[in-house]
Design a protein around this motif. Sequence first.
Motif, PDB file in Angstrom:
ATOM      1  N   GLY A   5      -3.423  -8.290   4.072  1.00  0.00           N
ATOM      2  CA  GLY A   5      -3.276  -7.066   4.068  1.00  0.00           C
ATOM      3  C   GLY A   5      -4.565  -6.232   4.405  1.00  0.00           C
ATOM      4  N   LEU A   6      -5.699  -7.000   4.301  1.00  0.00           N
ATOM      5  CA  LEU A   6      -7.194  -6.451   4.349  1.00  0.00           C
ATOM      6  C   LEU A   6      -7.082  -6.386   6.104  1.00  0.00           C
ATOM      7  CD1 LEU A   6      -9.423  -7.794   1.554  1.00  0.00           C
ATOM      8  CD2 LEU A   6      -8.244  -5.566   1.641  1.00  0.00           C
ATOM      9  N   GLU A   7      -6.789  -7.549   6.399  1.00  0.00           N
ATOM     10  CA  GLU A   7      -6.783  -7.866   7.802  1.00  0.00           C
ATOM     11  C   GLU A   7      -6.267  -6.764   8.579  1.00  0.00           C
ATOM     12  OE1 GLU A   7      -7.662 -12.677   7.471  1.00  0.00           O
ATOM     13  OE2 GLU A   7      -6.127 -11.996   8.652  1.00  0.00           O
ATOM     14  N   ILE A   8      -5.027  -6.779   8.188  1.00  0.00           N
ATOM     15  CA  ILE A   8      -4.002  -5.570   8.863  1.00  0.00           C
ATOM     16  C   ILE A   8      -4.697  -4.095   9.148  1.00  0.00           C
ATOM     17  CG2 ILE A   8      -1.721  -4.414   8.800  1.00  0.00           C
ATOM     18  CD1 ILE A   8      -0.382  -7.016   7.931  1.00  0.00           C
ATOM     19  N   LEU A   9      -5.189  -3.680   8.005  1.00  0.00           N
ATOM     20  CA  LEU A   9      -5.789  -2.457   7.568  1.00  0.00           C
ATOM     21  C   LEU A   9      -7.154  -2.394   8.433  1.00  0.00           C
ATOM     22  CD1 LEU A   9      -5.424  -1.364   4.070  1.00  0.00           C
ATOM     23  CD2 LEU A   9      -4.014  -0.514   6.110  1.00  0.00           C
ATOM     24  N   ASP A  10      -7.943  -3.382   8.586  1.00  0.00           N
ATOM     25  CA  ASP A  10      -9.125  -3.586   9.533  1.00  0.00           C
ATOM     26  C   ASP A  10      -8.552  -3.278  10.817  1.00  0.00           C
ATOM     27  OD1 ASP A  10     -10.724  -3.901   7.496  1.00  0.00           O
ATOM     28  OD2 ASP A  10     -10.855  -5.937   7.498  1.00  0.00           O
ATOM     29  N   GLU A  11      -7.640  -4.083  11.430  1.00  0.00           N
ATOM     30  CA  GLU A  11      -7.190  -4.032  12.743  1.00  0.00           C
ATOM     31  C   GLU A  11      -6.315  -2.644  13.021  1.00  0.00           C
ATOM     32  OE1 GLU A  11      -5.770  -7.227  15.903  1.00  0.00           O
ATOM     33  OE2 GLU A  11      -5.914  -7.825  13.885  1.00  0.00           O
ATOM     34  N   LEU A  12      -5.500  -2.391  12.438  1.00  0.00           N
ATOM     35  CA  LEU A  12      -4.797  -1.141  12.724  1.00  0.00           C
ATOM     36  C   LEU A  12      -4.705  -0.175  11.497  1.00  0.00           C
ATOM     37  CD1 LEU A  12      -2.488  -0.344  15.021  1.00  0.00           C
ATOM     38  CD2 LEU A  12      -0.680  -1.364  13.658  1.00  0.00           C
ATOM     39  N   LYS A  13      -5.538   0.757  11.595  1.00  0.00           N
ATOM     40  CA  LYS A  13      -5.794   1.512  10.430  1.00  0.00           C
ATOM     41  C   LYS A  13      -4.776   2.585  10.144  1.00  0.00           C
ATOM     42  CE  LYS A  13     -11.130   1.284  10.274  1.00  0.00           C
ATOM     43  NZ  LYS A  13     -10.858  -0.231  11.041  1.00  0.00           N
ATOM     44  N   ASP A  14      -4.206   3.110  11.473  1.00  0.00           N
ATOM     45  CA  ASP A  14      -3.092   4.156  11.072  1.00  0.00           C
ATOM     46  C   ASP A  14      -1.726   3.277  11.281  1.00  0.00           C
ATOM     47  OD1 ASP A  14      -3.202   3.229  13.900  1.00  0.00           O
ATOM     48  OD2 ASP A  14      -2.972   5.085  14.715  1.00  0.00           O
ATOM     49  N   VAL A  15      -1.569   2.092  10.719  1.00  0.00           N
ATOM     50  CA  VAL A  15      -0.288   1.633  10.554  1.00  0.00           C
ATOM     51  C   VAL A  15       0.601   2.172   9.403  1.00  0.00           C
ATOM     52  CG1 VAL A  15      -1.059   0.043   8.631  1.00  0.00           C
ATOM     53  CG2 VAL A  15       0.957  -0.616  10.081  1.00  0.00           C
ATOM     54  N   ASP A  16       1.853   2.345   9.786  1.00  0.00           N
ATOM     55  CA  ASP A  16       2.700   3.238   8.959  1.00  0.00           C
ATOM     56  C   ASP A  16       3.584   2.248   8.181  1.00  0.00           C
ATOM     57  OD1 ASP A  16       2.667   5.891  10.202  1.00  0.00           O
ATOM     58  OD2 ASP A  16       3.287   4.917  12.011  1.00  0.00           O
ATOM     59  N   TYR A  17       4.130   1.067   8.574  1.00  0.00           N
ATOM     60  CA  TYR A  17       4.783   0.458   7.770  1.00  0.00           C
ATOM     61  C   TYR A  17       4.405  -1.203   8.250  1.00  0.00           C
ATOM     62  CZ  TYR A  17       8.834   3.491   7.269  1.00  0.00           C
ATOM     63  OH  TYR A  17       9.790   4.711   6.747  1.00  0.00           O
ATOM     64  N   VAL A  18       4.495  -1.970   6.803  1.00  0.00           N
ATOM     65  CA  VAL A  18       4.074  -3.303   6.817  1.00  0.00           C
ATOM     66  C   VAL A  18       5.485  -4.179   6.444  1.00  0.00           C
ATOM     67  CG1 VAL A  18       2.605  -5.323   6.209  1.00  0.00           C
ATOM     68  CG2 VAL A  18       1.658  -3.104   6.880  1.00  0.00           C
ATOM     69  N   LEU A  19       5.924  -4.967   7.149  1.00  0.00           N
ATOM     70  CA  LEU A  19       7.117  -5.677   6.605  1.00  0.00           C
ATOM     71  C   LEU A  19       6.826  -7.203   6.474  1.00  0.00           C
ATOM     72  CD1 LEU A  19       9.959  -4.561   9.315  1.00  0.00           C
ATOM     73  CD2 LEU A  19       9.104  -3.483   7.145  1.00  0.00           C
ATOM     74  N   VAL A  20       7.227  -7.568   5.149  1.00  0.00           N
ATOM     75  CA  VAL A  20       6.920  -9.080   4.720  1.00  0.00           C
ATOM     76  C   VAL A  20       7.892  -9.727   3.861  1.00  0.00           C
ATOM     77  CG1 VAL A  20       5.008  -9.973   3.042  1.00  0.00           C
ATOM     78  CG2 VAL A  20       4.692  -7.805   3.995  1.00  0.00           C
ATOM     79  N   PRO A  21       8.013 -10.788   4.552  1.00  0.00           N
ATOM     80  CA  PRO A  21       8.969 -11.904   3.920  1.00  0.00           C
ATOM     81  C   PRO A  21       8.814 -11.933   2.315  1.00  0.00           C
ATOM     82  CG  PRO A  21       8.164 -12.907   5.700  1.00  0.00           C
ATOM     83  CD  PRO A  21       7.401 -11.831   5.403  1.00  0.00           C
ATOM     84  N   ILE A  22       9.780 -12.159   1.440  1.00  0.00           N
ATOM     85  CA  ILE A  22      10.011 -12.365   0.101  1.00  0.00           C
ATOM     86  C   ILE A  22      10.604 -13.782  -0.417  1.00  0.00           C
ATOM     87  CG2 ILE A  22      10.339 -11.593  -2.211  1.00  0.00           C
ATOM     88  CD1 ILE A  22      10.346  -8.850  -1.352  1.00  0.00           C
ATOM     89  N   GLY A  23       9.967 -14.490  -1.057  1.00  0.00           N
ATOM     90  CA  GLY A  23      10.415 -15.705  -1.629  1.00  0.00           C
ATOM     91  C   GLY A  23      10.249 -15.457  -3.085  1.00  0.00           C
ATOM     92  N   GLY A  24       9.065 -16.032  -3.429  1.00  0.00           N
ATOM     93  CA  GLY A  24       8.719 -16.027  -5.092  1.00  0.00           C
ATOM     94  C   GLY A  24       8.194 -14.427  -5.308  1.00  0.00           C
ATOM     95  N   GLY A  25       7.597 -14.273  -4.211  1.00  0.00           N
ATOM     96  CA  GLY A  25       6.820 -12.663  -4.290  1.00  0.00           C
ATOM     97  C   GLY A  25       5.238 -12.670  -4.143  1.00  0.00           C
ATOM     98  N   GLY A  26       4.879 -13.878  -4.141  1.00  0.00           N
ATOM     99  CA  GLY A  26       3.386 -13.854  -4.194  1.00  0.00           C
ATOM    100  C   GLY A  26       2.676 -13.181  -2.850  1.00  0.00           C
ATOM    101  N   LEU A  27       3.314 -13.615  -1.543  1.00  0.00           N
ATOM    102  CA  LEU A  27       2.851 -13.009  -0.407  1.00  0.00           C
ATOM    103  C   LEU A  27       2.775 -11.467  -0.316  1.00  0.00           C
ATOM    104  CD1 LEU A  27       1.898 -13.546   2.543  1.00  0.00           C
ATOM    105  CD2 LEU A  27       4.234 -13.593   3.383  1.00  0.00           C
ATOM    106  N   ILE A  28       4.105 -10.867  -0.645  1.00  0.00           N
ATOM    107  CA  ILE A  28       4.128  -9.444  -0.683  1.00  0.00           C
ATOM    108  C   ILE A  28       3.035  -8.897  -1.797  1.00  0.00           C
ATOM    109  CG2 ILE A  28       6.080  -9.290  -1.942  1.00  0.00           C
ATOM    110  CD1 ILE A  28       7.120  -7.221   0.058  1.00  0.00           C
ATOM    111  N   SER A  29       3.175  -9.340  -2.846  1.00  0.00           N
ATOM    112  CA  SER A  29       2.398  -8.928  -3.891  1.00  0.00           C
ATOM    113  C   SER A  29       0.898  -8.712  -3.384  1.00  0.00           C
ATOM    114  CB  SER A  29       2.555  -9.736  -4.957  1.00  0.00           C
ATOM    115  OG  SER A  29       3.730  -9.908  -5.685  1.00  0.00           O
ATOM    116  N   GLY A  30       0.409  -9.638  -2.753  1.00  0.00           N
ATOM    117  CA  GLY A  30      -1.026  -9.583  -2.415  1.00  0.00           C
ATOM    118  C   GLY A  30      -1.345  -8.641  -1.435  1.00  0.00           C
ATOM    119  N   ILE A  31      -0.330  -8.768  -0.369  1.00  0.00           N
ATOM    120  CA  ILE A  31      -0.523  -7.730   0.818  1.00  0.00           C
ATOM    121  C   ILE A  31      -0.209  -6.422   0.372  1.00  0.00           C
ATOM    122  CG2 ILE A  31       0.694  -7.112   2.802  1.00  0.00           C
ATOM    123  CD1 ILE A  31       0.942  -9.978   3.592  1.00  0.00           C
TER     124      ILE A  31
END
Length: 400
Positions: free
Chosen positions: A159-185
């Motif tokens: 998530g930090l990398e995405i914001l550093d690279e694309l500061k004006d991003v509107d949506y971020v789509l993330v897969p969910i399994g147990g939820g660790g990835l999307i929780s952190g992002i």
Amino acid sequence: MKHLEQLEKAQNVLKDVLLDTSLIYSPAFSQEYKNEIYIKPECLQKTGAFKIRGAYNKIANLTDEEKSLGLICSSAGNHAQGVAYAAKELGVKATIVMPKTTPLIKVEATKKYGANVVLHGDVYDDAYNEARRLEKEKQLTFIHPFDDLDIIYGQGTIGLEILDELKDVDYVLVPIGGGGLISGIAMAIKEKNPSVKVVGVEPRGAMAMKQSIRMNERVCLNKVDTIADGVAVKVPGELTFELIKKYVDDIIVVDDYDLMEAFLMLVEKHKIVAENAGLLSLAALKKLKTKDKKIVSLLSGGNIDVLTISSLINKGLVSRGRIYCFSVDLPDTPGQLLQISQILSDNKANVVKLDHNQFRTTDRFHHVNLQVTIETNGHEHLKVIVDALEKHGFHVEEVN
């Protein structure tokens, strides 16, 4: 601020470990879905998935005593490789429990990193229970695949990398399994820019988090049934459930055929291969009711075997109308086959296979069944071909 500090600390721990997975702008997906689409290719990360982030951050933060006991974890594949790689780099012994249904490529890759692999059960939850049993029996240190803050902080560095690279991003789509990835992002993004929408994606056959959010309590699915084996989780994590309730804006559900279409398009347009679970965020683009927004789709992993790749391509071609099989009953008179061939030729259909069989009809003395597989440019082209056949009196029946 505590979360942000821990996320930045994790980013520092991982700075010399990770490969660069800079955003890739996608003209093809942008045109298809009328938004500005960027791909975050974690499928190109070390070990072929994002999991190295959380695993390495967690193991790096263990005490010397915890490391000396040896590690154990449960995984459908990618967490296994992340833990195995991190353990090897940090000089720690690791045992990985994986479902028997785990693709062979993931099992072999985990072994190559030096971990001891135990195959147990048919789904992730079976492997988890066995890993917990071994943890107690052998006094090992358990590395949870998602329900652990150090794991979550490691994944959140994306998530930090995405914001550093694309500061004006509107949506971020993330897969969910147990939820660790999307929780952190989601945590990373919302702590820095709450206006960005974070949307999770689950397969219809394993929508444990979607059901849990709807019921406002963690739900255990009776079964999971999806080609996205990496997110085939029956019960979401306790910690991740609470974080997702707090930080995630919505959860989209996609079907397996949506994944097949996304796979085909990704391979054709970008020459990138991702596994089924990793494709969830691309498959969800067709479900978004937005236009002219800057959207990042996270490809979470790329560990997929060649036979599965072949199957996905074939099924993706069918799903997008690029391959079509149909049958027609013809009068058993000269010239009928030639007429069908001419219509297909005139409408630029490429014949892949043709079966002219008089024994397939009950009235075989007067009719012949013709089964044809053709290659087209897609659904619009296919409609033109079928309309032309119907116009000439041929009744077309799709063959599945």
